[in-house]
Design an enzyme around this catalytic site. Structure first.
Site, mmCIF file in Angstrom:
data_model
loop_
_atom_site.group_PDB
_atom_site.id
_atom_site.type_symbol
_atom_site.label_atom_id
_atom_site.label_comp_id
_atom_site.label_asym_id
_atom_site.label_seq_id
_atom_site.Cartn_x
_atom_site.Cartn_y
_atom_site.Cartn_z
ATOM 1 N N ARG A 75 -13.760 30.042 41.389
ATOM 2 C CA ARG A 75 -14.613 30.440 42.264
ATOM 3 C C ARG A 75 -16.024 29.661 42.493
ATOM 4 O O ARG A 75 -16.556 29.337 41.512
ATOM 5 C CB ARG A 75 -15.005 31.948 41.908
ATOM 6 C CG ARG A 75 -16.138 32.498 43.019
ATOM 7 C CD ARG A 75 -16.380 33.871 42.770
ATOM 8 N NE ARG A 75 -17.030 34.258 41.516
ATOM 9 C CZ ARG A 75 -18.317 34.374 41.234
ATOM 10 N NH1 ARG A 75 -19.344 33.917 42.346
ATOM 11 N NH2 ARG A 75 -18.734 34.623 40.157
ATOM 12 N N SER A 93 -17.638 51.570 44.097
ATOM 13 C CA SER A 93 -18.840 51.616 44.904
ATOM 14 C C SER A 93 -19.909 50.415 44.917
ATOM 15 O O SER A 93 -20.953 50.533 44.928
ATOM 16 C CB SER A 93 -19.735 52.999 44.538
ATOM 17 O OG SER A 93 -20.202 52.696 43.052
ATOM 18 N N GLY A 94 -19.199 49.192 44.691
ATOM 19 C CA GLY A 94 -19.916 48.040 44.928
ATOM 20 C C GLY A 94 -19.881 47.643 46.311
ATOM 21 O O GLY A 94 -20.026 48.340 47.358
ATOM 22 N N ARG A 115 -18.594 25.550 37.769
ATOM 23 C CA ARG A 115 -18.449 26.517 36.482
ATOM 24 C C ARG A 115 -17.228 26.222 35.412
ATOM 25 O O ARG A 115 -17.757 26.157 34.105
ATOM 26 C CB ARG A 115 -18.573 28.091 37.002
ATOM 27 C CG ARG A 115 -19.861 28.591 37.388
ATOM 28 C CD ARG A 115 -19.557 30.071 37.912
ATOM 29 N NE ARG A 115 -20.670 30.487 38.671
ATOM 30 C CZ ARG A 115 -20.983 31.613 39.148
ATOM 31 N NH1 ARG A 115 -19.886 32.649 39.062
ATOM 32 N NH2 ARG A 115 -22.252 32.236 39.751
ATOM 33 N N GLU A 122 -13.353 41.909 44.050
ATOM 34 C CA GLU A 122 -12.911 41.277 43.113
ATOM 35 C C GLU A 122 -11.702 41.771 42.575
ATOM 36 O O GLU A 122 -10.587 40.798 41.874
ATOM 37 C CB GLU A 122 -14.103 41.226 41.686
ATOM 38 C CG GLU A 122 -13.454 40.353 40.558
ATOM 39 C CD GLU A 122 -14.410 40.574 39.270
ATOM 40 O OE1 GLU A 122 -13.972 39.917 38.221
ATOM 41 O OE2 GLU A 122 -15.601 40.982 39.443
ATOM 42 N N HIS A 129 -16.266 36.430 33.265
ATOM 43 C CA HIS A 129 -17.508 36.663 34.234
ATOM 44 C C HIS A 129 -16.380 37.021 35.459
ATOM 45 O O HIS A 129 -17.192 38.291 36.037
ATOM 46 C CB HIS A 129 -18.204 35.584 34.536
ATOM 47 C CG HIS A 129 -19.175 35.839 35.604
ATOM 48 N ND1 HIS A 129 -20.202 36.866 35.710
ATOM 49 C CD2 HIS A 129 -19.512 35.214 36.729
ATOM 50 C CE1 HIS A 129 -20.946 36.680 36.607
ATOM 51 N NE2 HIS A 129 -20.615 35.664 37.439
ATOM 52 N N GLY A 134 -27.437 35.530 41.086
ATOM 53 C CA GLY A 134 -27.826 34.512 41.946
ATOM 54 C C GLY A 134 -27.932 34.850 43.350
ATOM 55 O O GLY A 134 -29.016 34.815 44.078
ATOM 56 N N GLY A 135 -27.043 35.470 44.133
ATOM 57 C CA GLY A 135 -27.176 35.537 45.700
ATOM 58 C C GLY A 135 -25.916 35.593 46.418
ATOM 59 O O GLY A 135 -24.771 35.672 45.803
ATOM 60 N N THR A 175 -21.542 44.279 41.418
ATOM 61 C CA THR A 175 -22.499 43.910 42.591
ATOM 62 C C THR A 175 -23.887 44.164 41.892
ATOM 63 O O THR A 175 -24.664 43.329 42.113
ATOM 64 C CB THR A 175 -22.521 44.925 43.750
ATOM 65 O OG1 THR A 175 -21.158 44.684 44.340
ATOM 66 C CG2 THR A 175 -23.525 44.475 44.720
ATOM 67 N N HIS A 186 -18.288 32.315 33.026
ATOM 68 C CA HIS A 186 -19.587 32.073 33.044
ATOM 69 C C HIS A 186 -20.042 31.019 32.137
ATOM 70 O O HIS A 186 -20.090 31.808 31.066
ATOM 71 C CB HIS A 186 -20.504 33.235 33.576
ATOM 72 C CG HIS A 186 -21.867 32.667 34.504
ATOM 73 N ND1 HIS A 186 -22.900 32.036 33.952
ATOM 74 C CD2 HIS A 186 -22.022 33.033 35.766
ATOM 75 C CE1 HIS A 186 -23.786 31.601 34.841
ATOM 76 N NE2 HIS A 186 -23.157 32.364 35.855
ATOM 77 N N GLU A 231 -27.018 26.349 44.241
ATOM 78 C CA GLU A 231 -26.284 26.456 42.719
ATOM 79 C C GLU A 231 -25.321 25.422 42.430
ATOM 80 O O GLU A 231 -24.982 24.675 43.532
ATOM 81 C CB GLU A 231 -25.861 27.818 42.787
ATOM 82 C CG GLU A 231 -26.739 28.937 42.831
ATOM 83 C CD GLU A 231 -26.074 30.348 42.811
ATOM 84 O OE1 GLU A 231 -27.126 31.253 42.477
ATOM 85 O OE2 GLU A 231 -25.013 30.504 42.948
#
Length: 701
Positions: free
Chosen positions: A522, A150-151, A426, A511, A487, A185-186, A180, A371, A251
């Site tokens: 990523r 349910s993301g 990252r 994912e 992450h 971040g966005g 989610t 991360h 970012e």
């Protein structure tokens, strides 16, 4: 296995059944035995099984087959041999081909264990019935579409396919409990006139260490802006500047400001808007606290076909079977194979493990993104009273807004490792922090944003500021203690450009999928973007599949029913749960120590045998205490999924003899151009452990 076997050329999937040059002695003996018993039907089925082994694990009907180079195997060593049409086995290969399953050019096998074929089910004739989420009893439910997760991916897909049929959204906990919801971040998208799709593509490919699939990257970067506009139309509210336009952040790894965000709680805002739309849709039913156990599959010739999923209602302790025409797997990642992760507690790799057991192809599992900046509780003025279930994420946007990394000696270190300093991708930042911690024998580093205006910090990062303040840290005047944490899984279930898998009727998004977008690493804020794009792209082929598929109301009886072990008693279950929790921590410790940010062949091999040993010991403990093959329980089923995903990561990592992106090997420290190929794990044909087989099938070894 300790014997040698040649892989022979197998015939095409067309008019003739097989063309078999010399088989192994065992196979000849088997055919001779069946002929001697005059069992022509069994001979036919036996040869069909050889054909299944030979067949490529093709995507959906009408797509081209995989093609593999032949190999000779002795023990676990492999050598290139004559070309074969196709092969199915348990192991890893790297191959060069179109990500959407076009014709391959050259395939190089690296490592695998040959194994036997599973028991197949008879494909039953189907009769057409209207599917109106009809219930035969409380434990069987029928829908046109089943959505596992349910993301953002699952909910976006559900809203679209609900226009064409009934939809079950199956979620492990509450609907909002997904990766989610934790995304700070966005979403990256080209929405600024000075930006371009080509620039976004280039940033993605560079971050992915040139392992990304170009076609996938172009599709995602091109379609991304429209998906953002659709979210806004649904009701998602993003930050805007004084001119009323969307405020676009920047970012690490991005050359332009292109991150659409809602302060530092973007995922939560997207989830809110989607859930409101889902709840109001009469064609969508949401099933909370339903843990997905295994996909329900049959074989149609060489092809696996998905018909739904078995679930455990963890509140009522009832096994519920969902029968559907189409299944979307959008179950998230597997962060909890490690002891420290930003993922919610539900991220135990359930979807990847289920798909692998259902004969789906898995890809690029060695690329686990750590991360670089999770909140380090040890460095807080006031320590949390209990250990967190998941690490608190300090978003990439803090560095994008000018945050600087220091070691505990207040020495800025990122310029020593990369000319992009804190704005490096990252993988670079995480390895740099890891190197600092090991060299200085320290447990965390510091991320300082306090030199920026207070009002800007509080407006951009209100959630982070509030969380830190709970433990006595004011980020407007003090640096934030941070440490890397698991992450995101860049690998997963291999998907084509429409989210299709090699299992008919099974689609993937989010994912859990490996689409080729992320390559070896990523790019920040590309995950929500990928989920949005592929959830939308999976809609039309799903509708087409639904229209061409019928459901038999007797389908529920095609598979053995799994059961909750109520007969074991409280004391036995208490001991099993206690031991399972201990084993979970042991597995996480092995993964962190031997399969972490920096790896070696020796460390990976150590992890491999220790995981196998731990799994065998745990399963022995279960069955000695009365556990049975068809028993299910939340903790035990999560544990088997963690074992499955951990082994997939280790096997993939051992197959890649170079350092690329997130996969860094001290004994192979350089990028090798001839190894710029995705790692492939083909379906396993032997399922000797409880963790490796579907529970509604009998063991085959």
């Amino acid at each position: 296995m300790g014997f040698s076997i040649w892989v022979w050329r197998l015939g095409s999937v067309g008019g003739r059944l097989l063309s078999l040059p010399p088989l192994s002695f065992i196979m000849y003996a088997a055919i001779f035995f069946l002929l001697k018993r005059k069992s022509l039907v069994l001979v036919f089925h036996f040869i069909c099984k050889l054909r299944m082994i030979a067949m490529a694990t093709g995507v959906a009907a009408g797509t081209s087959n995989f093609h593999f180079g032949g190999i000779r195997c002795k023990g676990q060593s492999c050598q290139q041999a004559s070309l074969v049409s196709s092969l199915t086995f348990n192991g890893c290969i790297q191959r060069e081909l179109s990500w959407s399953f076009g014709v391959s050019r050259f395939l190089r096998f690296q490592r695998f264990n040959f194994s036997h074929s599973p028991v197949s089910e008879n494909w039953k004739s189907l009769r057409t019935v209207p599917v109106l989420s009809c219930l035969r009893d409380g434990s069987v439910k029928y829908f046109d579409f089943s959505v596992i997760g349910s993301g953002v991916a699952g909910l976006c897909y559900a809203l679209e396919v609900a226009k064409h049929g009934t939809v079950a959204v199956i979620t492990k906990a509450e609907p909002h409990e997904s990766n989610t919801n934790y995304a700070q971040g966005g979403v990256s998208a080209v929405l600024c006139p000075s930006d371009s799709v080509e620039s976004h593509m280039q940033d993605t490919i560079v971050a992915g260490a040139y392992l990304c699939d170009d076609e996938t990257v172009r599709v995602v970067c091109t379609e991304g802006p429209d998906r953002i506009r659709e979210l806004i139309a649904i009701g998602a509210s993003f930050d805007r500047g004084g001119d009323g336009n969307l405020h676009l952040a920047r970012e690490g790894g991005h050359s332009h400001h292109r991150i659409v965000h809602a302060a530092d709680m973007t995922g939560r805002e997207i989830e809110r808007a989607l859930l409101e739309a889902v709840v109001s849709d009469p064609n969508i039913s949401v099933f909370e606290h339903h843990f997905a156990i295994d996909l329900l599959t049959t074989l149609d010739g060489p092809h696996a076909v998905c018909h739904g999923v078995d679930t455990l209602n963890v509140e009522t302790q009832e096994v519920v079977r969902f029968i559907s025409k189409v299944t979307l797997l959008a179950s998230g990642g597997a962060g909890h194979i490690y002891p420290s992760t930003t993922n919610p507690l539900v991220a135990t790799g359930d979807g990847m493990a289920m798909a692998h057991r259902a004969q789906a192809v898995i890809s690029n599992m060695e690329f686990v993104q750590f991360h670089p900046t999770a909140l380090a509780d040890e460095g807080l003025p006031i320590k949390p009273k209990k250990t967190r279930e998941n690490s608190f994420l300090i978003t990439e946007a803090v560095r994008g807004d000018g945050g600087i990394l220091y070691n505990l000696g207040m020495e800025r270190f990122m310029p020593l490792y990369d000319e992009r300093a804190e704005l490096a991708p990252r993988d670079v930042v995480a390895r740099s922090i890891d190197d600092q911690l090991k060299k200085r024998n320290e447990k965390y580093v510091l991320l300082d944003i306090s030199h920026k205006p207070t009002e800007k910090i509080l407006s951009h990062f209100p959630n982070i500021a509030a969380e830190c303040l709970k433990y006595g840290l004011d980020i407007t005047s003090q640096p934030i203690p941070v440490v890397p944490a698991a992450h995101y899984m860049c690998g997963g279930v291999r998907a084509g450009l429409q989210g299709e898998t090699n299992v008919r009727g099974l689609y993937v998004a989010g994912e859990v999928a490996c689409t080729g977008l992320h390559g070896a690493n990523r790019l920040a804020s590309n995950s929500l973007l990928e989920a949005l794009v592929f959830a939308r792209r999976a809609v039309q082929p799903s509708i087409d599949h639904k229209k061409s598929t019928s459901i038999d109301l007797s389908a529920s009886n095609w598979w053995t029913r799994t059961v909750v072990p109520k007969s074991l008693g409280c004391n036995v279950m208490h001991n099993i749960l206690r031991r399972t929790k201990e084993v979970r921590k042991e597995l996480q410790s092995i993964m962190w120590r031997y399969v972490g940010i920096v790896r070696s062949t020796t460390s990976l091999q150590t992890a491999e045998w220790r995981i196998d040993e731990l799994e065998a010991e745990w399963e022995t403990y279960l069955f000695e205490h009365g556990w049975e093959q068809t028993f299910v329980g939340l903790e035990a089923c999560e544990m088997r999924n963690l074992f499955c995903c951990a082994k997939l990561v280790v096997s993939s990592a051992l197959a890649r003899h170079e350092s690329r992106g997130l996969h860094y090997m001290v004994d192979f420290p350089h990028v090798e151009e001839n190894k710029r190929l995705p790692t492939i794990i083909l379906p396993s044909l032997v399922n000797c452990t409880w963790s490796s087989r579907q529970l509604h099938k009998l063991p085959v070894c």
